[in-house]
Write an enzyme that holds these catalytic residues in place. Structure first.
Site, PDB file in Angstrom:
ATOM      1  N   LYS A 209     -55.183 -27.110  25.889  1.00  0.00           N
ATOM      2  CA  LYS A 209     -54.106 -26.927  26.875  1.00  0.00           C
ATOM      3  C   LYS A 209     -53.542 -25.516  26.825  1.00  0.00           C
ATOM      4  O   LYS A 209     -53.669 -24.806  25.823  1.00  0.00           O
ATOM      5  CB  LYS A 209     -53.034 -27.994  26.673  1.00  0.00           C
ATOM      6  CG  LYS A 209     -53.555 -29.334  27.189  1.00  0.00           C
ATOM      7  CD  LYS A 209     -52.521 -30.353  27.481  1.00  0.00           C
ATOM      8  CE  LYS A 209     -53.219 -31.547  28.155  1.00  0.00           C
ATOM      9  NZ  LYS A 209     -52.523 -32.791  27.940  1.00  0.00           N
ATOM     10  N   ARG A 249     -56.959 -36.948  21.858  1.00  0.00           N
ATOM     11  CA  ARG A 249     -57.852 -36.884  23.035  1.00  0.00           C
ATOM     12  C   ARG A 249     -58.372 -35.453  23.115  1.00  0.00           C
ATOM     13  O   ARG A 249     -57.593 -34.528  23.324  1.00  0.00           O
ATOM     14  CB  ARG A 249     -57.023 -37.254  24.273  1.00  0.00           C
ATOM     15  CG  ARG A 249     -57.779 -37.247  25.575  1.00  0.00           C
ATOM     16  CD  ARG A 249     -56.832 -37.604  26.727  1.00  0.00           C
ATOM     17  NE  ARG A 249     -57.530 -37.564  27.985  1.00  0.00           N
ATOM     18  CZ  ARG A 249     -57.766 -36.451  28.683  1.00  0.00           C
ATOM     19  NH1 ARG A 249     -57.341 -35.282  28.241  1.00  0.00           N
ATOM     20  NH2 ARG A 249     -58.431 -36.505  29.824  1.00  0.00           N
TER      21      ARG A 249
HETATM   22  N1  PMM Z   1     -54.043 -34.854  29.527  1.00  0.00           N
HETATM   23  C1  PMM Z   1     -54.858 -34.727  30.576  1.00  0.00           C
HETATM   24  C2  PMM Z   1     -55.471 -35.850  31.158  1.00  0.00           C
HETATM   25  N2  PMM Z   1     -55.254 -37.082  30.658  1.00  0.00           N
HETATM   26  N3  PMM Z   1     -54.227 -38.479  29.083  1.00  0.00           N
HETATM   27  C3  PMM Z   1     -53.392 -38.643  28.053  1.00  0.00           C
HETATM   28  N4  PMM Z   1     -53.155 -39.872  27.559  1.00  0.00           N
HETATM   29  N5  PMM Z   1     -52.763 -37.575  27.459  1.00  0.00           N
HETATM   30  C4  PMM Z   1     -52.931 -36.314  27.899  1.00  0.00           C
HETATM   31  O1  PMM Z   1     -52.321 -35.394  27.347  1.00  0.00           O
HETATM   32  C5  PMM Z   1     -53.806 -36.102  29.013  1.00  0.00           C
HETATM   33  C6  PMM Z   1     -54.439 -37.231  29.584  1.00  0.00           C
HETATM   34  C7  PMM Z   1     -55.100 -33.367  31.157  1.00  0.00           C
HETATM   35  O2  PMM Z   1     -55.988 -32.655  30.387  1.00  0.00           O
HETATM   36  P1  PMM Z   1     -57.533 -32.411  30.781  1.00  0.00           P
HETATM   37  O3  PMM Z   1     -57.537 -31.802  32.156  1.00  0.00           O
HETATM   38  O4  PMM Z   1     -58.039 -31.494  29.747  1.00  0.00           O
HETATM   39  O5  PMM Z   1     -58.234 -33.717  30.763  1.00  0.00           O
END
Ligand code: PMM
Length: 279
Positions: A209, A249
């Site tokens: 991020k 994640r």
């Molecule tokens: N961040 C993203 C997408 N889904 N789900 C959860 N539970 N927590 C998060 O911090 C989260 C998520 C966005 O990040 P990406 O674009 O790298 O997937």
């Protein structure tokens, strides 16, 4: 939890896994490399992202979820839409990960109550298109906990068992870098919610991020590109897991798997020495 974004525009891996074949390959690779679960999402939630239609989201994730389940990979579905979650669960997804914590779709709490699957309740203040305007907090940790407790009450009122729930501080979602760091430094408080007897498990999504890139910015203050933030993500994984996070994640699995194992051993040892000194 390994991430497969079947999107053309997610900030961290946008476009790389947009075709179903590439996304399936990536999901299989993440599982081979040690992910316990593969999170499949079809809608980008990067700051400023516009929503896509439900049909388009289903078109993106449907074949990927089906193929990964068929291959025996544990799958979670990253969606804010109840119909997408319902189809994914019917196809064999084991967990629903909703960045809106059940706020975006009024049908979501009922679906989760009915299907009994684990549900990730992320802290969310509104759609990505303008979420950063909502990054206004006094004490971010207390406010995130209070807002998560409201979501948990709404879900349990709809019939969801608290044992199904996992909470997530929602790093980067209506949060400025300082808010993200405060939440990480006080991670142990995030799952402790008013009205519940025991803390809820916590999921952390810090991987790649922007706030990491900002921390590691070069001297010309250009943020470090996301792909060069994987070592720092591993460091955060170790710290989060040592602080008791239930799940992280991440986009690049192997280093994070090692970090989780190190932290588990660390926690085991510190629990042992606490028991010794209590004797
Ligand atoms: N961040 C993203 C997408 N889904 N789900 C959860 N539970 N927590 C998060 O911090 C989260 C998520 C966005 O990040 P990406 O674009 O790298 O997937």
């Amino acid at each position: 939890m390994g991430v497969v974004n079947v999107t053309p525009d997610s900030f961290s891996d946008g476009g790389r896994w947009f075709s179903a074949d590439a996304a399936i390959e990536q999901g299989l690779a993440l599982a081979r490399r040690g992910a316990d679960i593969v999170d499949v999402g079809g809608e980008s939630t990067r700051p400023g992202a516009q929503r896509i239609t439900s049909d388009e989201e289903l078109r993106r994730v449907g074949p990927v979820v089906a193929a990964l389940v068929e291959a025996g990979v544990p799958v979670s579905i990253d969606t804010m839409r109840a119909p997408v979650a319902a189809l994914a669960v019917a196809a064999g997804a084991l967990l629903v990960n909703d960045v809106s914590g059940g706020l975006a779709d009024p049908g979501m709490p009922g679906l989760i109550a009915q299907t009994r699957v684990p549900f990730v309740v992320m802290h969310w203040r509104g759609p990505s298109a303008d979420m950063q305007h909502r990054a206004i907090y006094g004490d971010v940790v207390s406010e995130v906990r209070a807002e998560l407790a409201v979501r948990v009450r709404a879900l349990t009122a709809a019939g969801v068992d608290p044992a199904q729930l996992i909470v997530d501080p929602g790093l980067g979602f209506a949060k400025l870098p300082d808010h993200n760091w405060a939440l990480l430094a006080r991670l142990g408080e995030v799952g402790v919610l008013d009205g519940l007897d025991a803390p809820l498990p916590v999921l952390v999504g810090a991987s790649r991020k922007g706030f990491i890139g900002r921390l590691l910015a070069a001297s010309d203050t250009e943020p470090r590109p996301f792909a060069a933030c994987d070592d720092a993500t591993v460091a955060l994984t170790a710290l989060a897991a040592a602080a008791g996070a239930w799940c992280v994640r991440v986009h690049a699995v192997p280093g994070n798997v090692d970090a989780v194992r190190v932290a588990a051993r660390w926690r085991q040892e510190s629990a042992g020495s606490r028991q010794e000194s209590a004797r």
